[in-house]
Design a protein around this motif. Sequence first.
Motif, PDB file in Angstrom:
ATOM      1  N   SER A  61      36.053 -41.613  -9.381  1.00  0.00           N
ATOM      2  CA  SER A  61      36.204 -42.614  -9.792  1.00  0.00           C
ATOM      3  C   SER A  61      37.582 -42.135 -10.804  1.00  0.00           C
ATOM      4  O   SER A  61      38.756 -41.059 -10.263  1.00  0.00           O
ATOM      5  CB  SER A  61      35.475 -42.482 -10.912  1.00  0.00           C
ATOM      6  OG  SER A  61      35.617 -41.638 -11.645  1.00  0.00           O
ATOM      7  N   ASP A  62      37.772 -43.457 -11.442  1.00  0.00           N
ATOM      8  CA  ASP A  62      39.049 -43.531 -12.106  1.00  0.00           C
ATOM      9  C   ASP A  62      39.492 -43.245 -13.706  1.00  0.00           C
ATOM     10  O   ASP A  62      39.889 -43.761 -14.122  1.00  0.00           O
ATOM     11  CB  ASP A  62      40.008 -45.083 -11.718  1.00  0.00           C
ATOM     12  CG  ASP A  62      40.612 -45.141 -10.298  1.00  0.00           C
ATOM     13  OD1 ASP A  62      41.336 -43.845 -10.018  1.00  0.00           O
ATOM     14  OD2 ASP A  62      40.179 -46.516  -9.777  1.00  0.00           O
ATOM     15  N   ARG A  63      38.127 -42.619 -13.480  1.00  0.00           N
ATOM     16  CA  ARG A  63      37.844 -42.189 -15.120  1.00  0.00           C
ATOM     17  C   ARG A  63      38.532 -41.571 -15.708  1.00  0.00           C
ATOM     18  O   ARG A  63      39.237 -40.684 -14.453  1.00  0.00           O
ATOM     19  CB  ARG A  63      36.048 -41.499 -15.707  1.00  0.00           C
ATOM     20  CG  ARG A  63      34.882 -43.448 -15.232  1.00  0.00           C
ATOM     21  CD  ARG A  63      33.792 -42.083 -15.295  1.00  0.00           C
ATOM     22  NE  ARG A  63      33.442 -41.227 -15.225  1.00  0.00           N
ATOM     23  CZ  ARG A  63      32.665 -41.321 -13.799  1.00  0.00           C
ATOM     24  NH1 ARG A  63      32.106 -43.002 -13.474  1.00  0.00           N
ATOM     25  NH2 ARG A  63      32.929 -40.050 -13.418  1.00  0.00           N
ATOM     26  N   GLY A  82      44.925 -45.866  -9.755  1.00  0.00           N
ATOM     27  CA  GLY A  82      45.218 -45.717  -8.927  1.00  0.00           C
ATOM     28  C   GLY A  82      44.845 -43.424  -9.211  1.00  0.00           C
ATOM     29  O   GLY A  82      45.492 -43.168  -8.231  1.00  0.00           O
ATOM     30  N   LYS A  83      44.603 -43.632 -10.787  1.00  0.00           N
ATOM     31  CA  LYS A  83      44.455 -42.016 -10.807  1.00  0.00           C
ATOM     32  C   LYS A  83      43.248 -41.559  -9.753  1.00  0.00           C
ATOM     33  O   LYS A  83      44.090 -40.186  -9.313  1.00  0.00           O
ATOM     34  CB  LYS A  83      43.679 -41.669 -12.477  1.00  0.00           C
ATOM     35  CG  LYS A  83      43.164 -40.775 -12.960  1.00  0.00           C
ATOM     36  CD  LYS A  83      42.608 -40.680 -14.121  1.00  0.00           C
ATOM     37  CE  LYS A  83      42.565 -39.318 -14.545  1.00  0.00           C
ATOM     38  NZ  LYS A  83      40.496 -38.536 -14.108  1.00  0.00           N
ATOM     39  N   GLY A  84      42.414 -41.717  -9.328  1.00  0.00           N
ATOM     40  CA  GLY A  84      40.846 -41.038  -8.506  1.00  0.00           C
ATOM     41  C   GLY A  84      41.996 -40.959  -6.951  1.00  0.00           C
ATOM     42  O   GLY A  84      41.993 -40.021  -6.403  1.00  0.00           O
ATOM     43  N   ALA A  85      42.673 -41.963  -6.825  1.00  0.00           N
ATOM     44  CA  ALA A  85      43.467 -42.125  -5.188  1.00  0.00           C
ATOM     45  C   ALA A  85      44.655 -41.236  -5.017  1.00  0.00           C
ATOM     46  O   ALA A  85      44.663 -39.788  -4.273  1.00  0.00           O
ATOM     47  CB  ALA A  85      43.838 -43.646  -5.147  1.00  0.00           C
ATOM     48  N   ALA A  86      45.049 -41.076  -6.384  1.00  0.00           N
ATOM     49  CA  ALA A  86      46.385 -40.184  -6.903  1.00  0.00           C
ATOM     50  C   ALA A  86      46.122 -38.721  -6.944  1.00  0.00           C
ATOM     51  O   ALA A  86      46.438 -37.420  -6.209  1.00  0.00           O
ATOM     52  CB  ALA A  86      47.573 -40.592  -7.985  1.00  0.00           C
ATOM     53  N   LEU A  87      44.961 -37.654  -7.262  1.00  0.00           N
ATOM     54  CA  LEU A  87      44.383 -37.198  -7.390  1.00  0.00           C
ATOM     55  C   LEU A  87      43.964 -36.359  -6.585  1.00  0.00           C
ATOM     56  O   LEU A  87      43.948 -35.350  -6.019  1.00  0.00           O
ATOM     57  CB  LEU A  87      42.803 -36.596  -8.497  1.00  0.00           C
ATOM     58  CG  LEU A  87      42.723 -37.230 -10.285  1.00  0.00           C
ATOM     59  CD1 LEU A  87      42.098 -36.649 -10.653  1.00  0.00           C
ATOM     60  CD2 LEU A  87      44.684 -35.854 -10.358  1.00  0.00           C
ATOM     61  N   TYR A 333      50.298 -40.592 -12.955  1.00  0.00           N
ATOM     62  CA  TYR A 333      50.136 -40.411 -11.779  1.00  0.00           C
ATOM     63  C   TYR A 333      50.452 -40.890 -10.468  1.00  0.00           C
ATOM     64  O   TYR A 333      50.360 -39.560  -9.181  1.00  0.00           O
ATOM     65  CB  TYR A 333      48.659 -40.859 -11.783  1.00  0.00           C
ATOM     66  CG  TYR A 333      47.130 -39.914 -13.042  1.00  0.00           C
ATOM     67  CD1 TYR A 333      46.429 -38.652 -12.406  1.00  0.00           C
ATOM     68  CD2 TYR A 333      47.646 -40.329 -13.837  1.00  0.00           C
ATOM     69  CE1 TYR A 333      45.903 -38.191 -13.298  1.00  0.00           C
ATOM     70  CE2 TYR A 333      46.531 -39.234 -14.774  1.00  0.00           C
ATOM     71  CZ  TYR A 333      45.977 -37.695 -14.552  1.00  0.00           C
ATOM     72  OH  TYR A 333      44.920 -37.515 -14.995  1.00  0.00           O
ATOM     73  N   LEU A 334      50.851 -41.575 -10.298  1.00  0.00           N
ATOM     74  CA  LEU A 334      51.130 -42.098  -8.730  1.00  0.00           C
ATOM     75  C   LEU A 334      52.284 -41.380  -8.953  1.00  0.00           C
ATOM     76  O   LEU A 334      52.647 -41.570  -7.760  1.00  0.00           O
ATOM     77  CB  LEU A 334      51.541 -44.201  -8.891  1.00  0.00           C
ATOM     78  CG  LEU A 334      50.091 -45.156  -9.731  1.00  0.00           C
ATOM     79  CD1 LEU A 334      50.179 -45.975  -9.430  1.00  0.00           C
ATOM     80  CD2 LEU A 334      48.916 -44.941  -8.044  1.00  0.00           C
TER      81      LEU A 334
END
Length: 367
Positions: A61-63, A82-87, A333-334
Amino acid sequence: MSPANQVLAVNDDLPIRTDKPVHSGKVRSVYWLTEEDSRRLIKEKGYNVAADAPLAIMVISDRISAFDCIWRGEGGLNGVPGKGAALNAISNHWFQLFKDNGLADSHILDIPHPFVWIVQKAKPVMIEAICRQYITGSMWRAYQQGEREFCGIALPEGLEKDKVLPELLMTPSTKGILKGIPNVPEADDVNVTRHDIENNFAAFNFSQPSDIALYEKLLKEGFKVISQALDNVDQIFVDTKFEFGYVQDAKGNEKLIYMDEVGTPDSSRIWDKQAYNNGQIVENSKEGFRQFLLNHFPDPDILLNKKRMPERFSLAEDNALPVEEIMKISQTYLAIAEKVTGKTIVLSDDPKQEIIDVLRKEYDLID
């Protein structure tokens, strides 16, 4: 497109076919596939696992979690764009690099979507494998208060805050509450020594004593691989947490693998090298968000004192944070994901629908 629409805040309500409860963690949700679907996918996709291995869909998730709480922004911004995709992109990159360097596999079998992993069930080693190259954070706070022994390792006098340690330190802690181990308190996340692990290897879920040296080797070498790659893009790998587990391959051989995520801004501290050389600490990790929270609230002790957890949960529940702060951490993050992978993270306008579509069309997992 409003940033709130691009955020995947709730990830445990997807219509993925499963006959078990969905396990929802702070950031990821896990859907265990039916035995029938697991067997079918192993056959169809040729995954190198036992024919009857249980498989799961893991959806990030982006949480954003910090100090054991989930935080949200104003205007319905319930996560960090973008956090979830970045991680996931960062972890995928490091897992591949580990494979390329002949270290070990991970629990990931397939990546259907930037938010999604298909994973095999692993027997987790009950250790948070922490590796430190610099003295900072909780270790520095303890050192400042006079502690000189960490996980059975003696530190010399005269160390300075945020400076490189004399050697790469492995400071493991417990993953979950382990019971009946001498000298190890029955609490989550307590430091343990190598001696504790050797004397109770089975309680920590190691299959054999020799695997303790193997996990240390994979931890050190994994740290070095990431450290070198980050150095090439002017970043310093300060410290990190790895997790390990056991799986079986298609021939029934047991192997120790990396699991969870590795080398991400959530599980590591990453500093900008140029700023560091100029005497500044610029965090390219979640640490910057933690510092913001400590400065944002009038009583930071609520965030640092585990005896005040009810107040801390109320603080997170009752306070929507300024949008610009959420967008700042989004940029962090991105930007670090782009530096690590060399690719831009493209934000989806409707991540949930995209996930449903790909799992329906290419994997036949949606009812």
